[in-house]
Structure formats: structure tokens, C-alpha cells
Design a protein around this motif. Structure first.
Motif, mmCIF file in Angstrom:
data_model
loop_
_atom_site.group_PDB
_atom_site.id
_atom_site.type_symbol
_atom_site.label_atom_id
_atom_site.label_comp_id
_atom_site.label_asym_id
_atom_site.label_seq_id
_atom_site.Cartn_x
_atom_site.Cartn_y
_atom_site.Cartn_z
ATOM 1 N N GLU A 81 20.147 -20.104 1.141
ATOM 2 C CA GLU A 81 20.498 -21.438 0.641
ATOM 3 C C GLU A 81 20.601 -22.448 1.785
ATOM 4 N N LEU A 82 21.222 -22.035 2.896
ATOM 5 C CA LEU A 82 21.374 -22.944 4.037
ATOM 6 C C LEU A 82 20.015 -23.396 4.555
ATOM 7 N N PHE A 83 19.104 -22.469 4.781
ATOM 8 C CA PHE A 83 17.818 -22.833 5.371
ATOM 9 C C PHE A 83 16.926 -23.576 4.381
ATOM 10 N N SER A 84 17.159 -23.404 3.090
ATOM 11 C CA SER A 84 16.378 -24.147 2.104
ATOM 12 C C SER A 84 16.707 -25.633 2.140
ATOM 13 N N GLN A 85 17.857 -25.988 2.741
ATOM 14 C CA GLN A 85 18.259 -27.391 2.813
ATOM 15 C C GLN A 85 17.544 -28.151 3.916
ATOM 16 N N PHE A 86 16.981 -27.442 4.887
ATOM 17 C CA PHE A 86 16.294 -28.107 5.987
ATOM 18 C C PHE A 86 14.936 -28.605 5.517
ATOM 19 N N SER A 87 14.653 -29.871 5.809
ATOM 20 C CA SER A 87 13.451 -30.503 5.267
ATOM 21 C C SER A 87 12.209 -30.290 6.112
ATOM 22 N N ASP A 88 12.386 -29.889 7.368
ATOM 23 C CA ASP A 88 11.202 -29.693 8.207
ATOM 24 C C ASP A 88 11.248 -28.317 8.856
ATOM 25 N N SER A 89 10.242 -28.035 9.670
ATOM 26 C CA SER A 89 10.155 -26.726 10.318
ATOM 27 C C SER A 89 10.174 -26.861 11.836
ATOM 28 N N SER A 90 10.965 -27.801 12.332
ATOM 29 C CA SER A 90 11.040 -28.033 13.775
ATOM 30 C C SER A 90 12.381 -27.601 14.360
ATOM 31 N N ILE A 91 13.099 -26.761 13.650
ATOM 32 C CA ILE A 91 14.434 -26.340 14.065
ATOM 33 C C ILE A 91 14.340 -25.295 15.168
ATOM 34 N N GLU A 92 15.233 -25.403 16.157
ATOM 35 C CA GLU A 92 15.352 -24.386 17.201
ATOM 36 C C GLU A 92 16.626 -23.587 16.936
ATOM 37 N N MET A 93 16.496 -22.262 16.944
ATOM 38 C CA MET A 93 17.605 -21.403 16.560
ATOM 39 C C MET A 93 17.831 -20.300 17.575
ATOM 40 N N LEU A 94 19.098 -19.945 17.764
ATOM 41 C CA LEU A 94 19.503 -18.828 18.609
ATOM 42 C C LEU A 94 20.284 -17.840 17.754
ATOM 43 N N ASP A 95 19.888 -16.576 17.806
ATOM 44 C CA ASP A 95 20.688 -15.509 17.206
ATOM 45 C C ASP A 95 21.349 -14.770 18.352
ATOM 46 N N LEU A 96 22.657 -14.981 18.529
ATOM 47 C CA LEU A 96 23.386 -14.427 19.662
ATOM 48 C C LEU A 96 24.131 -13.168 19.230
ATOM 49 N N GLY A 97 23.911 -12.086 19.970
ATOM 50 C CA GLY A 97 24.508 -10.810 19.598
ATOM 51 C C GLY A 97 23.830 -10.233 18.373
ATOM 52 N N GLY A 98 22.520 -10.450 18.285
ATOM 53 C CA GLY A 98 21.778 -10.067 17.091
ATOM 54 C C GLY A 98 21.552 -8.579 16.939
ATOM 55 N N GLY A 99 21.866 -7.795 17.980
ATOM 56 C CA GLY A 99 21.600 -6.367 17.903
ATOM 57 C C GLY A 99 20.120 -6.107 17.718
ATOM 58 N N PRO A 100 19.745 -5.040 17.002
ATOM 59 C CA PRO A 100 18.333 -4.779 16.735
ATOM 60 C C PRO A 100 17.879 -5.366 15.402
#
Length: 294
Positions: free
Chosen positions: A49-68
Motif C-alpha cells: 500500500e505504501l509503495f502504491s502511493q508513490f507516483s513515479d519510479s525515481s525513488i532511492e531506497m536503502l534496506d538497512l539490516g536486510g539480512g539475506p
């Protein structure tokens, strides 16, 4: 506390991070991400639901402590232009790198991808699964080392700020007090741009975490290795696959909300659920916070 208190003295209240040098990524993937496991991840629809709210595809994201794990990447791939996967443990980073390089012995994420595609309203066809995996590999820029217990959390060139930072099942594994939790959240705050989002998942505690008598008697053994009803640090908590964490830190979701607000975040969504996987006898309380940086 005032927001500046999030960035003051370094706390010494944290778990021994060297335990993660021997973390078995393959066992974790089998027990938490294998066939039939995704259905007990009650947080996934909220991330969709959160990501469906973003209108474009230019977002930069970090997954910190993402494990495998690649769950956040599966969901985020359609909306991000750059995705950084960061983890302390080399074995976890290696597992992700092997998948990125299409190593035939790497973990197969296809059924998890299919499940999430259906959550998004897609059909989940083989073609759609392949397209999403291709997109995941395209946006996954780097797999890097991180350490939330030191001042320089990320290596040079990866300090952000990012539009979205996810930190799932990480802080409760390394923090052992509210002070160390506040310090860690302060470091996360510096990685998120103003107006960006922090997604935090952590073990939480509520009075109703007692197992019912019926559940305790099932197969004459407890469903969960650890069931917590009081906040605090648990020195030894058995987990799955023979790997024992030094401990886990449990706090109420209300405490997390207060810490977020003290570190320049406003909580836009929060919920809790009990994670109960009978096949691994794992039971835990989980809290999810989606926070916006002021």
C-alpha cells in the motif's frame, strides 16, 4: 527528549555483533522465506500500500539490516530507481549477491515474487514474475556492509539521504535498552531525507502475548521458542536452525512511537500482529511503524 538527544553520546547498551559472523543465511532463508512461509508476513500488504502511493519510479531506497531477505526489494522494485541492500553479516550479503548474479544455487524467490504480485492486483503469471525479477536486479545498485552500532553506519558514498529507508527486524537484535534504541533511531533519521519515509519492524510486547492453554498443549510442546509479556532485554533467545542470538530487546509500540517523534519523525501508520509459524514453532509479537521525516 529533544531531537538533538538522538545524536548525543554513544551508548554501550548493545548486543555482541560478532555473533552474526556465523549467521547461517541459508537456514534463515529456508525457515523464514521458504515455501509457505510468506503467508504469515502480515506486514506485506501495508508495504504494498505504501509503495502504491508513490507516483513515479525515481525513488532511492536503502534496506538497512536486510539480512539475506529480498521481500522489501520485491515490493519496492516497481517504484525505485536505485535500491541499496546493506547488512552487517557477510553471509547475508553473499546470499543476496549470489541471487543478483543468477547463481543456480542461490535461493529461489520466484514464488514469493508471485505472491506479492497478486497482492498488488496482478495475475502473478510466470512472465510477470520474470519481469519483476529483472526489474529487481536492475535497480539493486549495491550490496554493502553496514553497522548501526558505530557512528559511520554506511560506507562512504552510501550515506544518503534516501527517500525511503527500511529497517526490518534489526534494531531489536542489536539494542538492549531504550537509550541504545534511541541512538540507533537517531542514526536512521540521518539517512532519511526530509519528507522521506522510515519503515521499521521490530519485536514488540503487549499483555496479550500469552499463549492459550490449547496452543501450549498442541503436540505436547510450546508453539514458540520465546513468548514475551514484559518489556526488556532477553539475554538468550533460541531461534531457528540451531543459531542462537545473544538476545532480543522487546519494547511496547508506544515507546517506539515516542522515540520516533523525538527523532524528527511523525508516525503515519502503525500496527501490531502476532507472528505464529507452527512449522518452526516460532511465535512473536511484531510491530510495524511507517514514519515520515519532518
Amino acid at each position: 527528549p529533544h531531537p538533538s538527544e538522538c545524536q548525543t553520546k554513544m551508548s554501550t547498551d548493545h548486543a555482541d555483533k560478532q555473533q552474526y559472523d556465523s549467521f547461517d543465511a541459508n537456514v534463515y532463508l529456508k525457515d523464514f522465506c521458504g515455501k509457505g512461509k510468506i503467508e504469515f508476513y502480515a506486514n506485506l500488504p501495508y508495504l504494498v500500500e505504501l509503495f502504491s502511493q508513490f507516483s513515479d519510479s525515481s525513488i532511492e531506497m536503502l534496506d538497512l539490516g536486510g539480512g539475506p531477505s529480498l521481500f522489501p526489494l520485491i515490493i519496492a522494485a516497481r517504484k525505485v530507481s536505485r535500491y541499496i541492500h546493506a547488512d552487517y553479516a557477510k553471509n547475508n550479503r553473499t546470499a543476496v549477491e549470489r541471487w543478483l548474479k543468477k547463481d543456480p544455487d542461490s535461493f529461489d524467490w520466484r514464488e514469493n515474487v508471485r505472491y506479492i504480485l497478486k497482492l498488488e492486483g496482478n495475475s502473478g503469471t510466470d512472465e510477470e514474475v520474470t519481469e519483476r525479477e529483472d526489474r529487481m536486479r536492475k535497480v539493486l545498485g549495491e550490496v554493502v556492509h553496514c553497522d548501526i552500532l558505530v557512528d559511520q553506519v554506511m560506507p562512504p558514498g552510501f550515506e544518503g539521504p534516501f527517500d525511503v529507508v527500511s529497517c526490518l527486524s534489526c534494531l531489536d537484535c542489536v539494542c538492549t535498552s531504550v537509550d541504545s534504541l534511541r541512538e540507533a533511531i537517531g542514526k536512521l533519521s540521518r539517512l532519511v531525507r526530509s519528507g522521506g519515509y522510515l519503515i521499521l519492524l521490530s519485536s514488540t510486547v503487549r499483555p496479550d502475548y500469552h499463549l492459550s492453554e490449547e496452543e501450549q498443549k498442541r503436540k505436547n510442546e510450546p508453539i514458540g521458542e520465546v513468548v514475551h509479556v514484559e518489556a526488556g532485554y532477553v539475554p538468550e533467545a533460541k531461534y531457528i536452525g540451531g543459531f542462537k542470538y545473544q538476545g532480543l530487546f522487546y519494547e511496547s509500540i508506544s515507546t517506539y512511537v515516542k522515540l520516533m517523534e523525538s527523532c524528527d519523525f511523525t508516525v503515519v501508520k502503525q500496527f501490531e500482529y502476532i507472528c505464529n509459524d507452527p512449522s518452526t514453532k516460532y511465535t512473536d509479537g511484531i510491530g510495524i511503524l511507517i514514519c515520515k521525516k519532518l
